[in-house]
Design a protein around this motif. Sequence first.
Motif, mmCIF file in Angstrom:
data_model
loop_
_atom_site.group_PDB
_atom_site.id
_atom_site.type_symbol
_atom_site.label_atom_id
_atom_site.label_comp_id
_atom_site.label_asym_id
_atom_site.label_seq_id
_atom_site.Cartn_x
_atom_site.Cartn_y
_atom_site.Cartn_z
ATOM 1 N N GLU A 104 0.830 -1.214 0.000
ATOM 2 C CA GLU A 104 0.000 0.000 0.000
ATOM 3 C C GLU A 104 0.862 1.261 0.000
ATOM 4 N N GLU A 105 1.919 1.236 0.787
ATOM 5 C CA GLU A 105 2.809 2.404 0.848
ATOM 6 C C GLU A 105 3.499 2.621 -0.498
ATOM 7 N N THR A 106 3.897 1.523 -1.120
ATOM 8 C CA THR A 106 4.533 1.627 -2.433
ATOM 9 C C THR A 106 3.555 2.171 -3.472
ATOM 10 N N GLY A 107 2.300 1.737 -3.382
ATOM 11 C CA GLY A 107 1.279 2.227 -4.306
ATOM 12 C C GLY A 107 1.073 3.724 -4.181
ATOM 13 N N ARG A 108 1.029 4.208 -2.951
ATOM 14 C CA ARG A 108 0.848 5.649 -2.731
ATOM 15 C C ARG A 108 2.060 6.434 -3.241
ATOM 16 N N ALA A 109 3.247 5.908 -2.971
ATOM 17 C CA ALA A 109 4.463 6.589 -3.419
ATOM 18 C C ALA A 109 4.550 6.601 -4.948
ATOM 19 N N ALA A 110 4.134 5.497 -5.567
ATOM 20 C CA ALA A 110 4.160 5.410 -7.027
ATOM 21 C C ALA A 110 3.187 6.409 -7.654
ATOM 22 N N GLU A 111 2.030 6.597 -7.024
ATOM 23 C CA GLU A 111 1.054 7.564 -7.533
ATOM 24 C C GLU A 111 1.580 8.987 -7.398
ATOM 25 N N ARG A 112 2.250 9.281 -6.279
ATOM 26 C CA ARG A 112 2.838 10.617 -6.100
ATOM 27 C C ARG A 112 3.910 10.874 -7.163
ATOM 28 N N LEU A 113 4.699 9.859 -7.438
ATOM 29 C CA LEU A 113 5.729 9.976 -8.465
ATOM 30 C C LEU A 113 5.110 10.234 -9.831
ATOM 31 N N SER A 114 4.081 9.468 -10.169
ATOM 32 C CA SER A 114 3.442 9.621 -11.473
ATOM 33 C C SER A 114 2.802 11.003 -11.632
ATOM 34 N N ARG A 115 2.107 11.459 -10.581
ATOM 35 C CA ARG A 115 1.492 12.790 -10.642
ATOM 36 C C ARG A 115 2.553 13.879 -10.775
ATOM 37 N N GLY A 116 3.636 13.727 -10.019
ATOM 38 C CA GLY A 116 4.713 14.716 -10.092
ATOM 39 C C GLY A 116 5.346 14.772 -11.468
ATOM 40 N N LEU A 117 5.550 13.616 -12.073
ATOM 41 C CA LEU A 117 6.124 13.565 -13.422
ATOM 42 C C LEU A 117 5.185 14.212 -14.436
ATOM 43 N N ASP A 118 3.881 13.965 -14.285
ATOM 44 C CA ASP A 118 2.901 14.572 -15.194
ATOM 45 C C ASP A 118 2.903 16.094 -15.065
ATOM 46 N N GLN A 119 2.950 16.589 -13.831
ATOM 47 C CA GLN A 119 2.942 18.042 -13.617
ATOM 48 C C GLN A 119 4.211 18.690 -14.159
ATOM 49 N N LEU A 120 5.337 18.024 -13.949
ATOM 50 C CA LEU A 120 6.586 18.568 -14.458
ATOM 51 C C LEU A 120 6.607 18.530 -15.986
ATOM 52 N N ALA A 121 6.070 17.466 -16.573
ATOM 53 C CA ALA A 121 6.004 17.380 -18.035
ATOM 54 C C ALA A 121 5.190 18.532 -18.608
ATOM 55 N N LYS A 122 4.106 18.887 -17.922
ATOM 56 C CA LYS A 122 3.303 20.030 -18.356
ATOM 57 C C LYS A 122 4.111 21.328 -18.257
ATOM 58 N N GLY A 123 4.888 21.460 -17.170
ATOM 59 C CA GLY A 123 5.715 22.645 -17.015
ATOM 60 C C GLY A 123 6.762 22.769 -18.111
ATOM 61 N N VAL A 124 7.382 21.651 -18.474
ATOM 62 C CA VAL A 124 8.375 21.660 -19.554
ATOM 63 C C VAL A 124 7.703 22.009 -20.880
ATOM 64 N N ASP A 125 6.512 21.451 -21.110
ATOM 65 C CA ASP A 125 5.793 21.762 -22.343
ATOM 66 C C ASP A 125 5.401 23.236 -22.393
ATOM 67 N N ASP A 126 5.000 23.803 -21.259
ATOM 68 C CA ASP A 126 4.665 25.230 -21.212
ATOM 69 C C ASP A 126 5.886 26.080 -21.563
ATOM 70 N N PHE A 127 7.058 25.687 -21.056
ATOM 71 C CA PHE A 127 8.269 26.431 -21.370
ATOM 72 C C PHE A 127 8.599 26.307 -22.854
ATOM 73 N N PHE A 128 8.438 25.121 -23.391
ATOM 74 C CA PHE A 128 8.641 24.898 -24.834
ATOM 75 C C PHE A 128 7.766 25.862 -25.640
ATOM 76 N N GLN A 129 6.502 25.980 -25.241
ATOM 77 C CA GLN A 129 5.574 26.833 -25.967
ATOM 78 C C GLN A 129 5.946 28.309 -25.835
ATOM 79 N N VAL A 130 6.435 28.716 -24.652
ATOM 80 C CA VAL A 130 6.861 30.107 -24.455
ATOM 81 C C VAL A 130 8.038 30.437 -25.376
ATOM 82 N N VAL A 131 9.029 29.538 -25.420
ATOM 83 C CA VAL A 131 10.199 29.761 -26.274
ATOM 84 C C VAL A 131 9.788 29.771 -27.745
ATOM 85 N N LEU A 132 8.934 28.828 -28.113
ATOM 86 C CA LEU A 132 8.500 28.730 -29.505
ATOM 87 C C LEU A 132 7.698 29.967 -29.914
ATOM 88 N N ALA A 133 6.831 30.444 -29.022
ATOM 89 C CA ALA A 133 6.013 31.626 -29.332
ATOM 90 C C ALA A 133 6.901 32.855 -29.518
#
Length: 352
Positions: free
Chosen positions: A293-322
Amino acid sequence: MSRPQDPHRSFFPFGNPFRKISPKGSHMSPQLVAILNSFEATLAERLRKLIPKNKDEILSLSWMTLAMELLCETHNDIKTLITDLDLPLSNWDEKWIDMYLDISVKLLDICIAFSSELSRLNQGHLLLQCALHNLSSASPKQFVRACSSLDGWRQHINSRNPRIEKCGTILDNLVGSLNLPKVKNSAKGKVLMQAMYGVKVKTVFLCSVFAAAFSGSAKKLLYMDVADTYSWAQPFKSLQNVVNEEIRVTYSNGRFTVLTELETVDALVKILYPTIQGDQDSVETEPLRKTVEETGRAAERLSRGLDQLAKGVDDFFQVVLAGRDALLYNLRKGATVSVRISGSNIAEQIVD
């Protein structure tokens, strides 16, 4: 997204690039001084926001996401400053345009590399989910499958991304671009170049931190010596010292990652893996259930964090491209301009 050994490295390829622009040869009006001071005060404040309150915050995915958000804001600030300066594109020196276009394409390359690594890391989440699902059963056969999934996750996470490995060369080239073009008899030009210097230093530093975090090595860290005459120099140095030192110490202690959420999951997997490899009859059900159960919770936190960071990187990509697209659009509207990138003249066009 599509695009168009020593950690203590210091680069001075064209003499010392870390010098404050001299106001000699042109007069800065009170209005220009106010514009520059406001920009640099905001830059300093954003750098302070990134200084971790404690070491546990360094290289957490939430810290990295904040870094990307503040980097986007700083790049938007430079666009606002250009508008405030009211410096017609026709007055831009060709070498400024060359520099901007060259830097922007390198930043797009880095964003693509970071996005590919975040996607790769997130792919491991499927292997963890499969393992945890199998561990919900008491069947020895399912334990064997869980072992296979966990083994696959460990191999996947410890592999290296060739795109990240190439970031070092790109960062070295970006460090060379920190050298400020000479500005003659243009007060507005001096303001623009000084502001862009601050943006470039912050951008190159954060990109080097991300590259070090994703590469599993401190070799890509950059140590930049910024002159104290810049109002944002002190918060930058404080940020650079605390973040770089923690990364360097972490890797020197033999840890494979500085990403705190990933390290948490890896530590739990190291507990699970030997537990289910042995005699299944000797496995204590309740401790195993809690660890799963603890591993499951930690894995979900990791996945959510990676998704949020991926969005941040994509936003920066769009700012530079614009920003790049806006410059090219204005060039096309105004006049045909030949720009030199990487030693060869190319025609830059935008398709509406």
